[in-house]
Design an enzyme around this catalytic site. Structure first.
Site, PDB file in Angstrom:
ATOM      1  N   HIS B 123     -45.603  23.458  87.304  1.00 54.23           N
ATOM      2  CA  HIS B 123     -45.967  24.688  86.594  1.00 54.23           C
ATOM      3  C   HIS B 123     -46.482  25.747  87.582  1.00 54.23           C
ATOM      4  O   HIS B 123     -46.021  26.892  87.581  1.00 54.23           O
ATOM      5  CB  HIS B 123     -47.038  24.358  85.544  1.00 54.23           C
ATOM      6  N   GLU B 124     -47.422  25.363  88.412  1.00 53.73           N
ATOM      7  CA  GLU B 124     -48.043  26.342  89.317  1.00 53.73           C
ATOM      8  C   GLU B 124     -47.046  26.877  90.340  1.00 53.73           C
ATOM      9  O   GLU B 124     -47.073  28.058  90.684  1.00 53.73           O
ATOM     10  CB  GLU B 124     -49.262  25.733  90.020  1.00 53.73           C
ATOM     11  N   HIS B 127     -45.208  29.734  89.060  1.00 54.30           N
ATOM     12  CA  HIS B 127     -45.902  31.016  89.278  1.00 54.30           C
ATOM     13  C   HIS B 127     -45.717  31.479  90.728  1.00 54.30           C
ATOM     14  O   HIS B 127     -45.477  32.653  90.987  1.00 54.30           O
ATOM     15  CB  HIS B 127     -47.412  30.879  89.034  1.00 54.30           C
ATOM     16  N   HIS B 133     -46.106  33.046  82.339  1.00 55.58           N
ATOM     17  CA  HIS B 133     -46.195  32.106  81.222  1.00 55.58           C
ATOM     18  C   HIS B 133     -45.180  32.446  80.144  1.00 55.58           C
ATOM     19  O   HIS B 133     -44.773  33.600  79.989  1.00 55.58           O
ATOM     20  CB  HIS B 133     -47.609  32.137  80.617  1.00 55.58           C
TER      21      HIS B 133
END
Lengths: 84, 447
Positions: B123-124, B127, B133
């Site tokens: 997930h990170e 980014h 998101h």
């Protein structure tokens, strides 16, 4: 629905500001928000989180707010938008 | 409101775990391996390449921090916010990824016990390469932690995330946007333990070539040291010709940015003009600054005015500072300072008498001589000479790679020979692959 407890409301407002659903605190009014703004922000958060968008800070919404998550906001902070 | 999209303009991104979790059951190698696999999830489907570096200039600096760590996103103890990453950009923190050191980070554990580091890292890193998101329930970019996502070696991104990252960077060559990727070959990648522990070694692969009976694909002097390449591996000798390790290192774990599927190299040399290192394979070449590939590579060998089909050997002759390329019976002379091929080439038969007409590779060495390699042998040509020195060819394995006569015949003799060399006694019929019983330990450093 029963009115949310003060501490839940406080947590909710802080959470909604942190993750981009409410504008950052106003220097004059502090964290004060109108009920309408707050309901819209809660509804947006509920939609994003996959809950029914009622605009009410209910148990399911508070539970989602307490779920571990990424620190980054979900939406761009409204107050941070630039002028055209 | 959707934040403005940001993305990296470069395609080769370096990463480094700067600080590790302090009281975690996960060892450092496990943390690094999980970061590797979490980044690989994204690089498998986009033209991005991630390589781990040791220095402080990594694009993606990874930290495990507690509470307020001076970036405007303080952590809040166990639960709550668990991690964050900075979007791409020119800011010095762009791409940096922080995990809350107060979380109980886990790997291959049930949901009830802690937070799965791999799931959060995927997930990170989303980014860190530009994704915001999203509310889609299936997406890894949903802001809420949704539990472990399964085996890091088999993880496949949800389709929503693939589409969004393809919109930023395009589709990686060899990836079909509609096909589900097949399970990738896993033995090229860092080892992940079955259970979290503190392993610090990577088991050797079965296809590791043996230095004592190899004919090398490429040999080069780089920054004064000798590098012998064979298949996906290389051996390294210090300036005073001491072998750094008896075991080879994997090429792609040291030379960051070469494609993982590259199974060998044809030729390697260090440019005298700018000391960058050039790797050749087939019709393509890569230029490295130190051990990181430069942007824009690979490029076609036609940049050197070389014909398609690649080269066998490349080396820079100390005598005239020119670079020589060899292919079959032909050779070319190239001026690296002017970046052009000298006229009159290719020519037939090497300039130097007494060396084979077809070479595996060649290199200059700090003694001023040039060394030419073919099969298991090498020839030495003294500085400015045009003929191989008397007494050559000699055995490459024996003179460069610390092998005895016995070992140079085949790896099956190595245990006996090395046992004899180190004074250890080998019992007849005993096969000691680890060599630990002989008191002889082998260390392999790959970064």
């Amino acid at each position: 629905a029963p009115a949310p407890r003060t501490e839940d409301l406080s947590l909710g407002v802080e959470w909604l500001s942190r993750f981009g659903y409410l504008p950052p605190p106003d220097p004059v009014t502090g964290q004060l928000q109108t009920q309408e703004e707050l309901a819209k922000a809660i509804a947006a958060m509920q939609r994003f989180g996959g809950l029914e968008a009622t605009g009410v800070l209910d148990e399911a919404t508070l539970k989602l707010m307490k779920t571990p998550r990424c620190s980054l906001p979900d939406l761009a902070v409204p107050g941070a938008r630039r002028k055209r | 409101t959707t934040p403005a999209l940001t993305k990296w303009n470069k395609r080769n991104l370096s990463w480094r775990v700067r600080t590790f979790p302090r009281d975690s059951s996960l060892g450092r190698d496990t943390v690094r391996a999980l970061m590797y696999y979490a980044l690989k999830v994204w690089s498998d489907i986009t033209p991005l390449n991630f390589h781990e570096v040791a220095g402080s200039n990594a694009d993606i600096q990874i930290d495990f921090s507690k509470a307020d760590h001076n970036d405007g996103y303080p952590f809040d103890g166990p639960g709550g916010t668990v991690a964050h990453a900075f979007f791409p950009g020119d800011h010095h923190t762009a791409g940096d990824t922080h995990f809350d050191d107060d979380e109980a980070w886990t790997f291959r554990s049930s949901d009830a016990h802690g937070t799965d580091l791999f799931a959060v890292a995927v997930h990170e890193f989303g980014h860190a390469i530009g994704l915001t998101h999203i509310s889609a329930i299936q997406s890894i970019m949903r802001p809420y932690y949704q539990g472990p996502v399964g085996d890091p070696l088999k993880y496949d991104l949800p389709y929503e995330d693939k589409v969004r990252i393809w919109q930023l960077y395009g589709v990686r060559e060899s990836v079909s946007p509609t096909a589900k990727p097949e399970a990738t070959e896993t033995d090229n990648h860092p080892f992940l333990p079955e259970l979290p522990d503190n392993r610090t070694t990577v088991p050797l692969r079965k296809d590791v070539p043996h230095r004592c009976n190899a004919n090398f694909d490429a040999v080069a002097q780089i920054r004064g040291e000798a590098f012998f390449f064979k298949g996906k591996y290389f051996w390294r000798l210090t300036r005073d010709r001491h072998l750094v390790s008896l075991q080879p290192a994997q090429i792609h774990r040291f030379w960051r940015g070469l494609p993982l599927h590259l199974d060998s190299v044809d030729a390697v040399y260090e440019r005298t003009s700018d000391h960058k290192i050039v790797f050749f394979k087939g019709d393509r070449y890569w230029v490295f600054k130190d051990n990181n590939v430069e942007e824009g590579y690979p490029r076609p060998v036609s940049d050197f005015s070389l014909p398609p089909g690649g080269i066998d050997a490349a080396f820079s002759w100390a005598h005239n500072d020119k670079t020589y390329f060899f292919k079959d019976h032909l050779y070319w002379r190239y001026d690296d300072h002017a970046r052009r091929m000298d006229p009159g080439y290719p020519a037939e038969s090497p300039l130097w008498r007494g060396i084979p007409s077809i070479l595996d590779d060649a290199m200059r060495w700090s003694d001023g001589a040039s060394y030419f390699f073919r099969g298991k042998d090498y020839w030495k040509v003294l500085d400015s000479e045009l003929e191989a020195a008397p007494g050559y060819p000699q055995s490459t394995a024996k003179d460069w790679l610390v092998c005895s006569d016995l070992q140079a015949d085949g790896p099956e003799n190595e245990v006996r020979a090395e046992g004899a060399r180190t004074g250890a006694r080998s019992r007849p019929g005993q096969h000691d692959e680890s060599r630990s019983d002989s008191g002889y330990e082998v260390c392999s450093c790959t970064s």
